[in-house]
Design a protein around this motif. Structure first.
Motif, PDB file in Angstrom:
ATOM      1  N   GLN A   2       0.793  -0.932   0.407  1.00 19.02           N
ATOM      2  CA  GLN A   2       0.127  -0.137   0.235  1.00 19.02           C
ATOM      3  C   GLN A   2       1.030   1.017  -0.141  1.00 19.02           C
ATOM      4  O   GLN A   2       0.229   2.221  -0.198  1.00 19.02           O
ATOM      5  CB  GLN A   2      -1.117   0.327   1.399  1.00 19.02           C
ATOM      6  N   ILE A   3       2.350   0.916   0.286  1.00 16.30           N
ATOM      7  CA  ILE A   3       3.177   2.061   0.524  1.00 16.30           C
ATOM      8  C   ILE A   3       3.787   1.693  -0.502  1.00 16.30           C
ATOM      9  O   ILE A   3       4.941   1.927   0.051  1.00 16.30           O
ATOM     10  CB  ILE A   3       3.133   2.826   2.006  1.00 16.30           C
ATOM     11  N   PRO A   4       4.364   1.889  -1.319  1.00 21.15           N
ATOM     12  CA  PRO A   4       5.427   1.056  -2.275  1.00 21.15           C
ATOM     13  C   PRO A   4       6.494   2.170  -2.387  1.00 21.15           C
ATOM     14  O   PRO A   4       7.671   2.261  -2.811  1.00 21.15           O
ATOM     15  CB  PRO A   4       4.729   0.797  -3.798  1.00 21.15           C
ATOM     16  N   LYS A   5       6.127   4.028  -3.203  1.00 24.89           N
ATOM     17  CA  LYS A   5       7.003   4.917  -3.109  1.00 24.89           C
ATOM     18  C   LYS A   5       7.988   5.581  -2.121  1.00 24.89           C
ATOM     19  O   LYS A   5       6.979   6.011  -0.729  1.00 24.89           O
ATOM     20  CB  LYS A   5       6.344   5.261  -4.294  1.00 24.89           C
ATOM     21  N   ARG A   6       8.627   6.335  -2.325  1.00 21.10           N
ATOM     22  CA  ARG A   6       8.501   7.135  -1.092  1.00 21.10           C
ATOM     23  C   ARG A   6       8.035   8.453  -0.948  1.00 21.10           C
ATOM     24  O   ARG A   6       7.284   8.842  -1.867  1.00 21.10           O
ATOM     25  CB  ARG A   6      10.151   7.790  -1.878  1.00 21.10           C
ATOM     26  N   GLY A   7       7.779   8.423   0.500  1.00 24.03           N
ATOM     27  CA  GLY A   7       6.444   9.366   0.581  1.00 24.03           C
ATOM     28  C   GLY A   7       5.203   8.915   0.879  1.00 24.03           C
ATOM     29  O   GLY A   7       3.710  10.089   0.578  1.00 24.03           O
ATOM     30  N   ASP A   8       4.972   7.281  -0.128  1.00 26.76           N
ATOM     31  CA  ASP A   8       3.529   7.544   0.026  1.00 26.76           C
ATOM     32  C   ASP A   8       3.453   7.000   1.914  1.00 26.76           C
ATOM     33  O   ASP A   8       4.402   6.608   2.243  1.00 26.76           O
ATOM     34  CB  ASP A   8       3.730   5.510  -0.459  1.00 26.76           C
ATOM     35  N   PHE A   9       1.767   7.163   2.219  1.00 31.51           N
ATOM     36  CA  PHE A   9       1.397   6.710   2.978  1.00 31.51           C
ATOM     37  C   PHE A   9       0.558   6.972   3.532  1.00 31.51           C
ATOM     38  O   PHE A   9      -0.574   6.328   2.420  1.00 31.51           O
ATOM     39  CB  PHE A   9       1.440   8.602   4.102  1.00 31.51           C
ATOM     40  N   PHE A  10      -0.410   6.337   4.689  1.00 31.97           N
ATOM     41  CA  PHE A  10      -1.384   5.491   4.828  1.00 31.97           C
ATOM     42  C   PHE A  10      -1.967   5.316   6.758  1.00 31.97           C
ATOM     43  O   PHE A  10      -1.212   5.035   7.365  1.00 31.97           O
ATOM     44  CB  PHE A  10      -1.232   3.623   4.944  1.00 31.97           C
ATOM     45  N   GLU A  11      -2.404   6.281   6.555  1.00 37.17           N
ATOM     46  CA  GLU A  11      -2.913   5.984   8.304  1.00 37.17           C
ATOM     47  C   GLU A  11      -3.974   5.642   8.920  1.00 37.17           C
ATOM     48  O   GLU A  11      -5.573   4.314   8.299  1.00 37.17           O
ATOM     49  CB  GLU A  11      -4.179   7.435   8.022  1.00 37.17           C
ATOM     50  N   ALA A  12      -3.670   4.389   9.721  1.00 40.96           N
ATOM     51  CA  ALA A  12      -4.306   3.216  10.589  1.00 40.96           C
ATOM     52  C   ALA A  12      -4.525   3.939  11.616  1.00 40.96           C
ATOM     53  O   ALA A  12      -3.987   4.713  12.490  1.00 40.96           O
ATOM     54  CB  ALA A  12      -3.030   2.106  10.657  1.00 40.96           C
ATOM     55  N   PRO A  13      -5.098   3.217  12.494  1.00 41.65           N
ATOM     56  CA  PRO A  13      -5.881   2.974  14.369  1.00 41.65           C
ATOM     57  C   PRO A  13      -5.052   2.553  15.210  1.00 41.65           C
ATOM     58  O   PRO A  13      -4.488   1.045  14.280  1.00 41.65           O
ATOM     59  CB  PRO A  13      -7.259   2.655  13.557  1.00 41.65           C
ATOM     60  N   MET A  14      -4.658   3.086  15.772  1.00 40.69           N
ATOM     61  CA  MET A  14      -4.164   1.648  16.994  1.00 40.69           C
ATOM     62  C   MET A  14      -4.434   2.353  17.996  1.00 40.69           C
ATOM     63  O   MET A  14      -4.538   3.798  18.850  1.00 40.69           O
ATOM     64  CB  MET A  14      -2.671   2.592  17.137  1.00 40.69           C
ATOM     65  N   GLY A  15      -5.772   2.638  18.687  1.00 40.89           N
ATOM     66  CA  GLY A  15      -6.645   2.150  19.941  1.00 40.89           C
ATOM     67  C   GLY A  15      -7.527   3.674  18.991  1.00 40.89           C
ATOM     68  O   GLY A  15      -7.978   3.633  18.545  1.00 40.89           O
ATOM     69  N   ARG A  16      -6.954   4.756  20.499  1.00 45.11           N
ATOM     70  CA  ARG A  16      -7.375   6.412  20.041  1.00 45.11           C
ATOM     71  C   ARG A  16      -6.659   7.366  19.161  1.00 45.11           C
ATOM     72  O   ARG A  16      -6.935   8.019  18.591  1.00 45.11           O
ATOM     73  CB  ARG A  16      -8.116   7.177  21.447  1.00 45.11           C
ATOM     74  N   ASP A  17      -5.728   5.955  19.312  1.00 45.54           N
ATOM     75  CA  ASP A  17      -4.364   6.952  18.217  1.00 45.54           C
ATOM     76  C   ASP A  17      -4.164   6.832  17.135  1.00 45.54           C
ATOM     77  O   ASP A  17      -4.960   5.443  16.527  1.00 45.54           O
ATOM     78  CB  ASP A  17      -3.363   6.871  18.542  1.00 45.54           C
ATOM     79  N   ASN A  18      -4.748   7.870  16.074  1.00 44.40           N
ATOM     80  CA  ASN A  18      -4.190   7.649  14.551  1.00 44.40           C
ATOM     81  C   ASN A  18      -3.021   7.632  13.948  1.00 44.40           C
ATOM     82  O   ASN A  18      -1.965   8.913  14.986  1.00 44.40           O
ATOM     83  CB  ASN A  18      -4.697   8.661  13.405  1.00 44.40           C
ATOM     84  N   VAL A  19      -1.793   6.708  13.600  1.00 43.33           N
ATOM     85  CA  VAL A  19      -0.222   6.870  12.864  1.00 43.33           C
ATOM     86  C   VAL A  19      -0.761   6.749  11.218  1.00 43.33           C
ATOM     87  O   VAL A  19      -1.233   6.407  11.176  1.00 43.33           O
ATOM     88  CB  VAL A  19       0.046   5.948  13.668  1.00 43.33           C
ATOM     89  N   LEU A  20       0.521   7.373  11.085  1.00 46.81           N
ATOM     90  CA  LEU A  20       0.911   7.766   9.372  1.00 46.81           C
ATOM     91  C   LEU A  20       1.885   6.479   9.655  1.00 46.81           C
ATOM     92  O   LEU A  20       2.935   7.169   9.782  1.00 46.81           O
ATOM     93  CB  LEU A  20       1.489   9.754   9.334  1.00 46.81           C
ATOM     94  N   VAL A  21       1.924   5.214   8.809  1.00 39.41           N
ATOM     95  CA  VAL A  21       2.453   4.618   8.335  1.00 39.41           C
ATOM     96  C   VAL A  21       3.179   5.334   6.635  1.00 39.41           C
ATOM     97  O   VAL A  21       2.277   5.120   5.500  1.00 39.41           O
ATOM     98  CB  VAL A  21       1.995   3.616   7.962  1.00 39.41           C
ATOM     99  N   VAL A  22       4.904   5.533   6.889  1.00 42.43           N
ATOM    100  CA  VAL A  22       5.050   6.827   5.308  1.00 42.43           C
ATOM    101  C   VAL A  22       6.475   5.998   5.583  1.00 42.43           C
ATOM    102  O   VAL A  22       7.439   5.035   5.865  1.00 42.43           O
ATOM    103  CB  VAL A  22       5.642   7.722   6.548  1.00 42.43           C
ATOM    104  N   ARG A  23       6.367   5.903   3.882  1.00 42.02           N
ATOM    105  CA  ARG A  23       7.545   4.764   3.373  1.00 42.02           C
ATOM    106  C   ARG A  23       8.708   6.008   3.366  1.00 42.02           C
ATOM    107  O   ARG A  23       8.471   6.890   2.941  1.00 42.02           O
ATOM    108  CB  ARG A  23       7.255   4.210   1.789  1.00 42.02           C
ATOM    109  N   GLN A  24       9.821   5.948   4.123  1.00 42.75           N
ATOM    110  CA  GLN A  24      10.778   6.882   3.889  1.00 42.75           C
ATOM    111  C   GLN A  24      12.239   6.972   2.840  1.00 42.75           C
ATOM    112  O   GLN A  24      11.397   6.238   1.934  1.00 42.75           O
ATOM    113  CB  GLN A  24      11.814   6.179   5.469  1.00 42.75           C
TER     114      GLN A  24
END
Length: 454
Positions: A54-76
C-alpha cells in the motif's frame, strides 16, 4: 459494581467463568471495561497497520488506527518504513487530513508547523520574529510508535516499548494465520479500503470469526441464492414463530471435521479442514483451499497449518478470510465498531481471475457483502439487548464442547479436532481477561500458552 481499576482483579476474574462456560454480559457494554481494553490491549498489543504494497514509493503514507491514536505509516526516502502519530507537537492538531496518498512533508493546518517524512520538525512560521530563533526544532518531532515491524509484508506496531518482538507475539499460530493469506502467491493489497460502522461491541465481530454454528441460520439468504453452499442436513428441527408458523431448520452434521488452533496471547484459528471444505465447495471453488498443498505454502504452513480452511484471528482485531481478505475491527466505544476490509490479489493471476475474485470479495464481506450484512444485524442486536436486567441476570453461554477440548501438540501448534464447538471463542475470552487485568508480559505469555485441555 464498578470496574474502574485493574487492581480489582477479583471483580475482573468473575467476568469469564471457565468452569461453566459463561461470560458476564457487561463486557459488551460497560464503558469502564472498554477503557481497560483501550489501556491494556490496544495500548500494548502489536496491532496491524497496513500492507507494504500500500506504500510502495517514497512519500507514500497510510493512516491506521491504534486504539484512540491515529498513526501515519510512511515510506521513507531510504525505502524503510516509519509510523508517526498524527498529532502536531505544537497544539495537537492532525498534521494530515487524508487517509492515504503521497507527500513530501506533513504540515499542520493550524499554525503551519511542518514535518519531514521522518517526522522531524523542519519548518516553523515566524521562527525568527516570534520565537527569536530560540526554539530547538530537534526537540519537537512527531512521536513514533514504540516498536514497528512487519511479517511477510504485513506491518504491525505497538505503543509498548516493553512488548516482545513481533515474531514472538505472533507465535506459531499467529504466523500461520498470516501465512494462510501471504503464501497464496505474490500478494498485493488492492486499492481502496472498505470502511463502515456498526452499532456493536468489537468482541462480537471478533468471536464470530470462529462461529461455525451460525451459518445455516444466519446465512440462509446467501445459501438461497447460491453464494455459499448449504449445510448438509442430517435431520431437521422445528422452530415456532410468534405467528404460529413453523420454520424448517437445517442442522450441521455432527461429524463435521473441524480444527481449532490456540496460540499465545489469544491468537486462534478455527474452521473446517481442507478435506471437509472440499466436500462442501463446488469444484470451481476448490482453489480456495487446495493451493496450500503446493510445496512452497506447505513448507511455510507445516503439516498442521496446511490442513486449515478456516478464518484465522490475530489477537486482538485482525481476521483473515479464505478468499484473501483481511478485516480490521476498530473499537470506537463499547457499542460502536468501525469495520475495515482490505482485499488482496495475487499479481500472477490473470485479469479475469482477479475480477472474479474481487466480485466474490465485495459481495461476501463489507458493506455490500451478503454475509457481513447478515452478521452485522446479529452483532448489533446482541449489543442492543444489554439493558440492566439482561446484564445482571443473563450470562452469555459458551458451553459447546466445554470440558471436551483435548489439545494435541504437533509441529509447534496446539490444536483441537472436534465437531462444531466454541473452544476458540472461550480461548479468546480467557486471553482477553488476562490482557485487561494488566498482566505483565512474562505472566501474560505463561497464562495464555495452551496446555493439554480447555
Amino acid at each position: 459494581m464498578g470496574i474502574a481499576e485493574p487492581g480489582t482483579r477479583a471483580d475482573l476474574d468473575s467476568l469469564v467463568n471457565l468452569a461453566t462456560g459463561e461470560l458476564d454480559r457487561r463486557i459488551f457494554s460497560d464503558e469502564e471495561i472498554f477503557e481497560l481494553e483501550m489501556t491494556h490491549i490496544f495500548g500494548r498489543a502489536w496491532l496491524f497497520l497496513c500492507h507494504e504494497t500500500q506504500i510502495p514509493k517514497r512519500g507514500d503514507f497510510f493512516e491506521a488506527p491504534m486504539g484512540r491514536d491515529n498513526v501515519l505509516v510512511v515510506r521513507q526516502k531510504d525505502k524503510s518504513i516509519k509510523a508517526l502519530l498524527n498529532t502536531c507537537t505544537h497544539r495537537g492538531n492532525a498534521v494530515c487530513r487524508a487517509e492515504e496518498g503521497n507527500v513530501r512533508n506533513f504540515m499542520c493546518t493550524y499554525h503551519g508547523w511542518t514535518f519531514g517524512l521522518d517526522g522531524e520538525l523542519v519548518g516553523v512560521p515566524g521562527l525568527k520574529d516570534f520565537y527569536h530563533d530560540d526554539l530547538d526544532k530537534t526537540k519537537y518531532p512527531l512521536r513514533q510508535v514504540a516498536q514497528l515491524d512487519s511479517y511477510k509484508g504485513f506491518v504491525f506496531a505497538t505503543m509498548d516499548p516493553q512488548a516482545p518482538p513481533l515474531l514472538d507475539f505472533l507465535g506459531r499460530t499467529g504466523r500461520i494465520g498470516i501465512d494462510l493469506l501471504a503464501e497464496r502467491g505474490d500478494m498485493e493489497c488492492r486499492p481502496g479500503i472498505q470502511k463502515f460502522t456498526l452499532n456493536c461491541n468489537w468482541k462480537f465481530a471478533v468471536d464470530n470469526s470462529f462461529d461455525y454454528y451460525h451459518p445455516q441460520i444466519t446465512h440462509i439468504s446467501a445459501q438461497a441464492v447460491g453464494m455459499i453452499p448449504s449445510a448438509e442436513a442430517t435431520d431437521s428441527g422445528g422452530a415456532r414463530t410468534d405467528e404460529g408458523n413453523s420454520l424448517g431448520v437445517q442442522r450441521l452434521p455432527t461429524d463435521l471435521d473441524t480444527l481449532v488452533a490456540l496460540g499465545e496471547y489469544g491468537h486462534a484459528i478455527s474452521g473446517p479442514s481442507v478435506e471437509a471444505m472440499k466436500r462442501t465447495l463446488p469444484p470451481e471453488m476448490h482453489e480456495l483451499v487446495t493451493w496450500r498443498t503446493d510445496p512452497g505454502p506447505l513448507a511455510a504452513l507445516g503439516r498442521v497449518g496446511a490442513r486449515f480452511a478456516g478464518h484465522p484471528q490475530v489477537f486482538p482485531t485482525a481476521w483473515f478470510t479464505m478468499d484473501a481478505q483481511l478485516s480490521l475491527r476498530v473499537p470506537r466505544s463499547a457499542g460502536v465498531t468501525e469495520v475495515w476490509w482490505f482485499s488482496f490479489a495475487d499479481r500472477n493471476q490473470t485479469p479475469e481471475e482477479q475480477r472474479a475474485q474481487l466480485d466474490r470479495q465485495i459481495h461476501s464481506f463489507g458493506p455490500a457483502g451478503f454475509l457481513e450484512q447478515e452478521d452485522g444485524e446479529n452483532w448489533s442486536q446482541s449489543t442492543m439487548q444489554a439493558g440492566p436486567g439482561a446484564r445482571r441476570s443473563i450470562p452469555q453461554q459458551l458451553k459447546m464442547g466445554l470440558g471436551r477440548g483435548k489439545i494435541i501438540h504437533e509441529d509447534g501448534v496446539a490444536r483441537i479436532e472436534a465437531a462444531v464447538n466454541e473452544h476458540a471463542q472461550l480461548w479468546t475470552y480467557l486471553s482477553w481477561l488476562e490482557w485487561i487485568k494488566g498482566t505483565d508480559w512474562d505472566d501474560l505469555r505463561d497464562s495464555t500458552t495452551p496446555g493439554d485441555s480447555i
